[in-house]
Design a protein around this motif. Structure first.
Motif, PDB file in Angstrom:
ATOM      1  N   GLU A   1      24.412  -5.414  21.909  1.00  0.00           N
ATOM      2  CA  GLU A   1      23.538  -6.573  22.067  1.00  0.00           C
ATOM      3  C   GLU A   1      24.281  -7.723  22.750  1.00  0.00           C
ATOM      4  O   GLU A   1      23.731  -8.385  23.643  1.00  0.00           O
ATOM      5  N   ALA A   2      25.524  -7.956  22.360  1.00  0.00           N
ATOM      6  CA  ALA A   2      26.296  -9.052  22.950  1.00  0.00           C
ATOM      7  C   ALA A   2      26.690  -8.760  24.394  1.00  0.00           C
ATOM      8  O   ALA A   2      26.597  -9.624  25.269  1.00  0.00           O
ATOM      9  N   MET A   3      27.146  -7.537  24.666  1.00  0.00           N
ATOM     10  CA  MET A   3      27.653  -7.201  25.998  1.00  0.00           C
ATOM     11  C   MET A   3      26.553  -7.096  27.038  1.00  0.00           C
ATOM     12  O   MET A   3      26.826  -7.128  28.243  1.00  0.00           O
ATOM     13  N   ALA A   4      25.302  -6.984  26.612  1.00  0.00           N
ATOM     14  CA  ALA A   4      24.195  -6.932  27.576  1.00  0.00           C
ATOM     15  C   ALA A   4      24.127  -8.193  28.423  1.00  0.00           C
ATOM     16  O   ALA A   4      23.619  -8.165  29.552  1.00  0.00           O
ATOM     17  N   ASP A   5      24.655  -9.296  27.910  1.00  0.00           N
ATOM     18  CA  ASP A   5      24.668 -10.533  28.689  1.00  0.00           C
ATOM     19  C   ASP A   5      25.523 -10.397  29.942  1.00  0.00           C
ATOM     20  O   ASP A   5      25.309 -11.116  30.929  1.00  0.00           O
ATOM     21  N   TRP A   6      26.496  -9.482  29.919  1.00  0.00           N
ATOM     22  CA  TRP A   6      27.412  -9.338  31.063  1.00  0.00           C
ATOM     23  C   TRP A   6      27.269  -8.002  31.779  1.00  0.00           C
ATOM     24  O   TRP A   6      27.520  -7.928  32.979  1.00  0.00           O
ATOM     25  N   LEU A   7      26.830  -6.974  31.088  1.00  0.00           N
ATOM     26  CA  LEU A   7      26.718  -5.646  31.702  1.00  0.00           C
ATOM     27  C   LEU A   7      25.287  -5.272  32.049  1.00  0.00           C
ATOM     28  O   LEU A   7      25.050  -4.236  32.656  1.00  0.00           O
ATOM     29  N   GLY A   8      24.329  -6.115  31.668  1.00  0.00           N
ATOM     30  CA  GLY A   8      22.937  -5.810  31.922  1.00  0.00           C
ATOM     31  C   GLY A   8      22.348  -4.986  30.775  1.00  0.00           C
ATOM     32  O   GLY A   8      23.048  -4.611  29.832  1.00  0.00           O
TER      33      GLY A   8
END
Length: 386
Positions: free
Chosen positions: A375-382
């Motif tokens: 959920e957090a990494m979606a901000d940077w990896l899409g």
């Protein structure tokens, strides 16, 4: 060809945490090409082109000063590697002094190169324990911050850092859900945890062993286990062999050593660090201690709130483990504190309650650590592809 992801971690706890991040990202976006700095757990998750994390291991303020030129050269070399590889993200895990210097240099180089990748740091500096001013340095050095404790985002979000509480991976370990307990009526057995660095072993293990010998005068049938890592087992074995209590101490360096020891131990005597969180999550009562080089101890006393050094104590706002630091961590003091724990009928029940509170806090309502990371990494990896 997909761009790689650069990831950097140091020390065994950072290696395990970084491997958990890698597993979550691989699960959410498919297997990635990973490059960077790491250890065996990260290599098992797919870390390829790598510098061994031992290059980042430094013990104490004085050692850090002496190692600065070497670490500065390493940071410059890693910046060169990132600029050449053009990864889609750069993730640094713990080792905050090195990670933030590296991140600041990298952002300057990326700006001059006209190229940018998000720089994400995992494990927020403990500004709630000391040096609140450090959060400004974090805000200048990174684009994102992954926090393991629920109260940390509020320290950084006002500075414009994209911050997320992802939970703590250790809290999701199923070993804590149904921990084994020793028979209260059996002969007492303690678990000694003197640290994961050779320098810590040299400072901390001798008074632990001397304290154990004193405990044998009180509890003649007492035994001890030292779960450790193969790379430092020889140092521990040599120290134990030189004592009169060698026959009462077993050393376990095999996989799963910590939880085997905790399952048969009535109490722990642990050096401060991540391991105190593990023992508290397991529900093991005990005592925490630390002995540092003199200069490091003097600086630490001026900068650090000692009541917040031990993670379980700081998280729950109460004394889970009494903490004996420096000259207070003498053999008689350690023996006395452990005697009190071993003699207290309610110690085990109280430790079990602390463990339940910690698990609830550090899981944050999520079903798995990986879910919080994705959920957090979606901000940077899409959006995740799986």
């Amino acid at each position: 060809m997909n761009a790689p992801i650069f990831i950097l971690a140091g020390e065994p706890s950072g290696d395990r945490l970084a491997a958990s991040l890698m597993k979550a990202v691989n699960g959410g976006w498919g297997p990635q090409e990973w490059i960077g700095v790491g250890g065996p757990a990260m290599r098992a998750e797919g870390l390829g082109d790598t510098t061994d994390m031992e290059a980042l291991t430094v013990f104490g303020f004085s050692a850090a000063l002496a190692a600065y030129p070497r670490l500065s050269r390493l940071a410059d070399r890693l910046v060169d590697n990132v600029i050449a590889a053009r990864p889609k993200a750069v993730i640094t895990v713990d080792v905050k002094g090195f990670s933030l210097r590296f991140a600041a240099r990298l952002k300057r180089r990326m700006k001059s190169a006209g190229w940018h990748a998000p720089v994400i740091h995992c494990v927020a500096p403990t500004v709630w324990a000391w040096g609140a001013w450090r959060r400004h340095r974090v805000a200048k050095s990174v684009d994102g911050l992954l926090c393991l404790f629920p109260f940390e985002p509020e320290w950084f979000e006002p500075l414009g850092v994209k911050t997320a509480f992802i939970g703590h991976p250790e809290a999701f370990n199923p070993a804590y859900d149904a921990p084994r307990r020793p028979d209260p009526a059996s002969a007492p057995r303690i678990v000694m945890l003197p640290g994961s660095r050779r320098s810590e072993i040299r400072h901390i293990l001798p008074p632990m062993l001397a304290g154990f010998e004193m405990l044998r005068d009180i509890f003649p049938e007492i035994t001890a286990t030292i779960p450790t890592l193969p790379r430092i087992a020889d140092s521990i074995e040599a120290s134990c062999a030189a004592t009169a209590s060698a026959e009462a101490i077993s050393i376990d360096q095999d996989e799963g050593a910590l939880f085997r020891a905790l399952g048969s131990g009535h109490a722990v005597l642990a050096a401060s660090g991540t391991v105190t969180l593990q023992t508290a999550l397991y529900g093991a009562p005990g005592v925490a201690c630390y002995i540092a080089p003199a200069l490091s101890a003097a600086i630490g006393r001026r900068l650090v709130s000692m009541d917040r050094v031990i993670l379980p104590n700081a998280l729950l706002g109460r004394e889970v483990y009494p903490f004996l630091f420096q000259e207070r961590a003498s053999a008689p003091a350690l023996a006395g504190a452990m005697r009190q724990v071993l003699s207290e009928a309610e110690a085990g029940r109280r430790a079990a309650n602390d463990a339940e509170d910690l698990r609830k806090m550090l899981r944050g309502g999520a079903g798995s650590f990986e879910a919080g990371v994705v959920e957090a990494m979606a901000d940077w990896l899409g959006p995740p592809s799986r």
